[in-house]
Design a protein around this motif. Structure first.
Motif, PDB file in Angstrom:
ATOM      1  N   THR A  85      -8.169   9.825  -3.630  1.00 17.28           N
ATOM      2  CA  THR A  85      -9.593   9.617  -3.846  1.00 17.28           C
ATOM      3  C   THR A  85      -9.926  10.053  -5.270  1.00 17.28           C
ATOM      4  O   THR A  85      -9.613  11.172  -5.665  1.00 17.28           O
ATOM      5  CB  THR A  85     -10.443  10.441  -2.850  1.00 17.28           C
ATOM      6  N   LYS A 114      -7.222   4.709  -3.012  1.00 20.53           N
ATOM      7  CA  LYS A 114      -7.810   4.237  -1.748  1.00 20.53           C
ATOM      8  C   LYS A 114      -9.338   4.382  -1.717  1.00 20.53           C
ATOM      9  O   LYS A 114     -10.016   3.662  -0.996  1.00 20.53           O
ATOM     10  CB  LYS A 114      -7.216   5.030  -0.574  1.00 20.53           C
ATOM     11  N   ASN A 115      -9.871   5.348  -2.490  1.00 22.23           N
ATOM     12  CA  ASN A 115     -11.297   5.644  -2.398  1.00 22.23           C
ATOM     13  C   ASN A 115     -11.815   6.097  -3.759  1.00 22.23           C
ATOM     14  O   ASN A 115     -11.140   6.840  -4.468  1.00 22.23           O
ATOM     15  CB  ASN A 115     -11.527   6.754  -1.358  1.00 22.23           C
ATOM     16  N   ASN A 138      -2.712   8.823  -0.260  1.00 25.00           N
ATOM     17  CA  ASN A 138      -4.130   8.469  -0.224  1.00 25.00           C
ATOM     18  C   ASN A 138      -4.883   9.239  -1.311  1.00 25.00           C
ATOM     19  O   ASN A 138      -5.164  10.430  -1.158  1.00 25.00           O
ATOM     20  CB  ASN A 138      -4.723   8.784   1.144  1.00 25.00           C
ATOM     21  N   GLU A 177       0.812  -1.206   0.000  1.00 20.94           N
ATOM     22  CA  GLU A 177       0.000   0.000   0.000  1.00 20.94           C
ATOM     23  C   GLU A 177       0.850   1.261   0.000  1.00 20.94           C
ATOM     24  O   GLU A 177       1.874   1.342   0.673  1.00 20.94           O
ATOM     25  CB  GLU A 177      -0.948   0.015   1.199  1.00 20.94           C
ATOM     26  N   ASN A 192      -2.943  13.395   1.171  1.00 20.83           N
ATOM     27  CA  ASN A 192      -4.323  13.129   0.758  1.00 20.83           C
ATOM     28  C   ASN A 192      -4.653  13.955  -0.494  1.00 20.83           C
ATOM     29  O   ASN A 192      -4.557  15.182  -0.470  1.00 20.83           O
ATOM     30  CB  ASN A 192      -5.294  13.493   1.888  1.00 20.83           C
ATOM     31  N   TYR A 235      -8.681  17.369   1.466  1.00 25.33           N
ATOM     32  CA  TYR A 235      -7.458  16.948   0.781  1.00 25.33           C
ATOM     33  C   TYR A 235      -6.376  18.015   0.804  1.00 25.33           C
ATOM     34  O   TYR A 235      -6.656  19.211   0.806  1.00 25.33           O
ATOM     35  CB  TYR A 235      -7.795  16.543  -0.662  1.00 25.33           C
ATOM     36  N   ASN A 263       1.742   5.272   0.708  1.00 28.16           N
ATOM     37  CA  ASN A 263       1.495   6.279   1.745  1.00 28.16           C
ATOM     38  C   ASN A 263       0.632   7.424   1.216  1.00 28.16           C
ATOM     39  O   ASN A 263       0.194   8.282   1.980  1.00 28.16           O
ATOM     40  CB  ASN A 263       2.827   6.840   2.250  1.00 28.16           C
ATOM     41  N   PRO A 291     -10.088  -1.019  -1.903  1.00 26.11           N
ATOM     42  CA  PRO A 291     -10.542   0.373  -1.931  1.00 26.11           C
ATOM     43  C   PRO A 291     -12.043   0.495  -1.698  1.00 26.11           C
ATOM     44  O   PRO A 291     -12.818  -0.395  -2.060  1.00 26.11           O
ATOM     45  CB  PRO A 291     -10.164   0.834  -3.344  1.00 26.11           C
TER      46      PRO A 291
END
Length: 255
Positions: A81, A105-106, A79, A75, A197, A167, A77, A149
């Motif tokens: 979306t 991740k999303n 993130n 995974e 993010n 974010y 680091n 995810p």
């Protein structure tokens, strides 16, 4: 070695045993034709991945004895979306699959002004989400992800822009942007360490309309070009995510 995902409560450390249930039982026994003694990988979707040996297969569950365990290392680091305006036909299937393989991740499906796909009711939207969720899970297994995810329920464009402040960086791939690229945007920040993010915004066929672009720009979403060629909606997200992962050190090795 085939990988499967379970929830942490399906792992019994006292008995050194993992219980696999639901659709994976049929997949193990009928599709993969695995038997007692065969080894599999099992991720708890949070912290650990296990090597386990199948000890029993029945109609309702598969039991496996833990051989070894290690921390999840696949995974990123970063993130990411993906805010993806839903395209027509089965293009969204491809998009969620490739986004999963690349490490997102999303995934947030959004309904924008030019979205052709419309849902007749909440049940219809949930059915679509469940389909995408299954595709994501299979892609996570294939690509050896440590987690599966999250696929959220489809939301309106207006609701999606309320998420911008979640974010460190928001990026919009925009076909009318001709000068500013990803490298220039990243250089604006104090260093890649401050970017953890990230929200990635991709429009449908035809892109976001001018009003939506204006709204995104007014809330400081960075518009960037992906080069001189116009990419399809199902290509743009994968291209931007790949470039992001490379720029922030997740792709391409350590040297």
């Amino acid at each position: 070695m085939n990988r499967f995902f379970v929830s942490p409560n399906q792992i019994n450390r006292d008995k050194n045993e993992i219980t696999i249930v639901d659709e994976d039982v049929k997949h193990i026994s009928k599709v993969l034709r695995l038997y007692n003694g065969d080894e599999i990988e099992v991720s708890d979707g949070m912290e650990y991945v296990y090597i386990a040996e199948i000890s029993d297969i029945n109609k309702n569950e598969v039991l496996a004895t833990i051989i070894s365990s290690e921390k999840i290392t696949t995974e990123s680091n970063i993130n990411i979306t993906l805010f993806q305006s839903i395209p027509k036909s089965t293009k969204m299937d491809y998009i969620v699959q490739k986004a999963t393989e690349l490490g997102v991740k999303n995934i947030v499906p959004i309904i924008s002004e030019r979205t052709i796909v419309q849902f007749s009711n909440d049940k219809d939207a949930e059915k679509k989400r469940e389909r995408w969720e299954k595709i994501v899970q299979e892609a996570a297994k294939q690509s050896k992800r440590g987690i599966v995810p999250n696929v959220e329920e489809p939301i309106t464009f207006k609701k999606s822009i309320q998420r911008v402040n979640d974010y460190d960086l928001n990026l919009l791939a925009y076909e009318k942007e001709s000068n500013i690229g990803l490298k220039k945007v990243i250089e604006k920040y104090s260093g890649v360490e401050s970017i953890v993010n990230i929200g990635v915004w991709i429009g449908p066929e035809g892109g976001f309309d001018d009003k939506e672009i204006s709204l995104l720009e007014n809330i400081k979403v960075e518009t960037i070009t992906l080069g001189p060629r116009i990419l399809r909606t199902e290509t743009a997200g994968a291209a931007l995510i790949s470039a992001l992962m490379y720029s922030l050190g997740d792709l391409g090795g350590t040297e």
